[in-house]
Design an enzyme around this catalytic site. Sequence first.
Site, PDB file in Angstrom:
ATOM      1  CB  CYS A  72     -49.258   1.526 -10.923  1.00 45.83           C
ATOM      2  SG  CYS A  72     -49.599   3.102 -11.730  1.00 45.83           S
ATOM      3  CB  CYS A  73     -47.068  -1.829  -8.269  1.00 44.05           C
ATOM      4  SG  CYS A  73     -47.672  -0.353  -7.468  1.00 44.05           S
ATOM      5  CB  CYS A  97     -18.783  20.668  -1.983  1.00 41.59           C
ATOM      6  SG  CYS A  97     -17.253  19.945  -2.565  1.00 41.59           S
ATOM      7  CB  CYS A 142     -14.840  20.575  -0.163  1.00 42.05           C
ATOM      8  SG  CYS A 142     -16.536  19.945  -0.050  1.00 42.05           S
ATOM      9  CB  CYS A 176      22.412  -4.389  -0.122  1.00 46.84           C
ATOM     10  SG  CYS A 176      24.111  -4.795   0.349  1.00 46.84           S
ATOM     11  CB  CYS A 200      25.309  -3.421   3.498  1.00 45.01           C
ATOM     12  SG  CYS A 200      25.911  -3.237   1.815  1.00 45.01           S
ATOM     13  CG  MET A 256      23.563  -0.823   6.740  1.00 42.51           C
ATOM     14  SD  MET A 256      23.381  -0.670   8.532  1.00 42.51           S
ATOM     15  CE  MET A 256      22.451   0.859   8.696  1.00 42.51           C
ATOM     16  CE1 TYR A 258      28.765  -1.463   4.098  1.00 42.48           C
ATOM     17  CE2 TYR A 258      29.859  -2.889   5.692  1.00 42.48           C
ATOM     18  CZ  TYR A 258      29.111  -2.733   4.548  1.00 42.48           C
ATOM     19  OH  TYR A 258      28.704  -3.835   3.845  1.00 42.48           O
TER      20      TYR A 258
END
Length: 548
Positions: free
Chosen positions: A545-546, A125, A120, A13, A16, A11, A64
């Site tokens: 600055c800024c 890590c 880890c 397809c 089928c 079975m 089948y």
Amino acid sequence: MKRIGLNIIGMSCKDCISKVKEALKAVNGVTDINLNPEKAMAWLNAPSGVSPDEVVRAVENAGYQATVLTEADVPLAAPKQRQEIVIIGGGSAGFAAAIKAWELGARVTIIEHSTIGGTCVNIGCVPTKTLIRAAQTYYQSFHHNFDGIDAHPGPLDFKKVIDQKDSLVSTLRREKYEKVLDSYKGMRYIKGHALVKRDSKDRITVDAGRETLRPDKLIIATGAHPWIPPIKGLDKTKYLTSTEALALEKVPRELIIIGGSALGLEFAQIFSRFGSKVYVIEAIPYVLPPEGEEVGNAIAGYLGQEGIEFFTGAKINMVRYNGEYRIDFKMNGKSHSINAEQLLVATGRRANTGGFGIEESGIRIGKKGEIEVNQYLQTSHPDVYAAGDVIGDPMFVYVAALAGTTAAENALSGNRQVFDLSVLPRVTFTDPQVASVGLTAEQAKSQGIDYKSSRLDMKHVPRALAARDTRGFVRLVAEMDTGRLLGAQIVSPDAGEMIMEATLSIKYNITISELAAQIHPYLTLSEGIKLAAQSFDRDVSRLSCCSA
């Protein structure tokens, strides 16, 4: 009415399936027909006067083969079962896959033969990053750039540093893995070695100790191990890998590290700051090869100022041990030798695919032992997916977690999610750190992209001046015509905290002019991104600055 289950051969397809269903409908009184072609099974309700043999004959007459299933084969009363998924590996990728699968309603089993939590949290890590910060704290207690502060470190109790590291690892393993596992009711965890097999019907089975599992889907997340290069004499010495280096209870007098990538450099600085004389040997002409020559030379220069010696472009001829390690190598045509109390091999990692029956079951393996997957993380077997370090580079824990989630979703819901690493930030946790995302200038050039690039030294960033630490730079790469950001490389004490702005800019096609126009808080290192964007067409040394 009674429930009958069948195993049906052939079975395969749509036609089928239709034929089998029509054949079963033709049996007087049969209802609630449920077909599962993937498992080659069918379930149905039949009147008490209809025998299973009558149902079998109906299927056979349609062309089948059929046999009756017993309750030992399948729970006949539950044809619409939850999908069963088995995950081999209890690390970051495995747990991410398990959680997603559980959320999707699957029955989940994790099999892990080693320590829960994977690389880890146990030997990667977490322990390295806490030791990096411990070494930085110790080192900066007597190395700083501020006048009027006379600091002197107390004696170093290295064993206490290691004990505290081990305590953190145990805590996170318990809180983030063991307790998390307990919180997902019904999720199974098997402590044991898994062996993958392929049966005569091309189905995947998994042997876990005394138990054989037949899942609907399998995810392999077995991680990786240190790779040892074929250097003459190395196999006869008791060298350290990162795992053993993390367990040392005494600071080596001298330490030779073979390998100048991220892991090797992080360990070099840890032990150098704790008092070791450290030598790093790298075959490539510069350290941190993935980041390119500019970044590699910069970071080697900063670590060199702390006393670490680098030998790049070196070819190791021989490793010997006679009470101490001796490395013979050639560099620039000249022979050199170095002696040290300890030797650490940090030359990368390779996938854990041996001993699990993976290749033997027909699942394709790559040249470096990694499992080959498609864009959905599906292997050469349609019911088997893989995630994490076992599929090869890049071996980052956050990549493994994304892969685990993606693999589980695709396995259970159909291949919908593409595993996309096109915009991937990465960080090397030396001091200063190295963070990058996207393309370098060299990569853009090699791909034929018309690009432009800017470099801003950290001495132009007010926050770095105030902190009296102007090491590093920001390098941005942009598309020439559109100004769209293509890549960023940052060398800075907090580069890892700066990289996400560039990552999101690349992801969402932000231009350098848009970056330059954004308001950034003054006296933050992230202002370096804005200034680097401005430096494409302005001399930032002439801004106040800024200045906007």
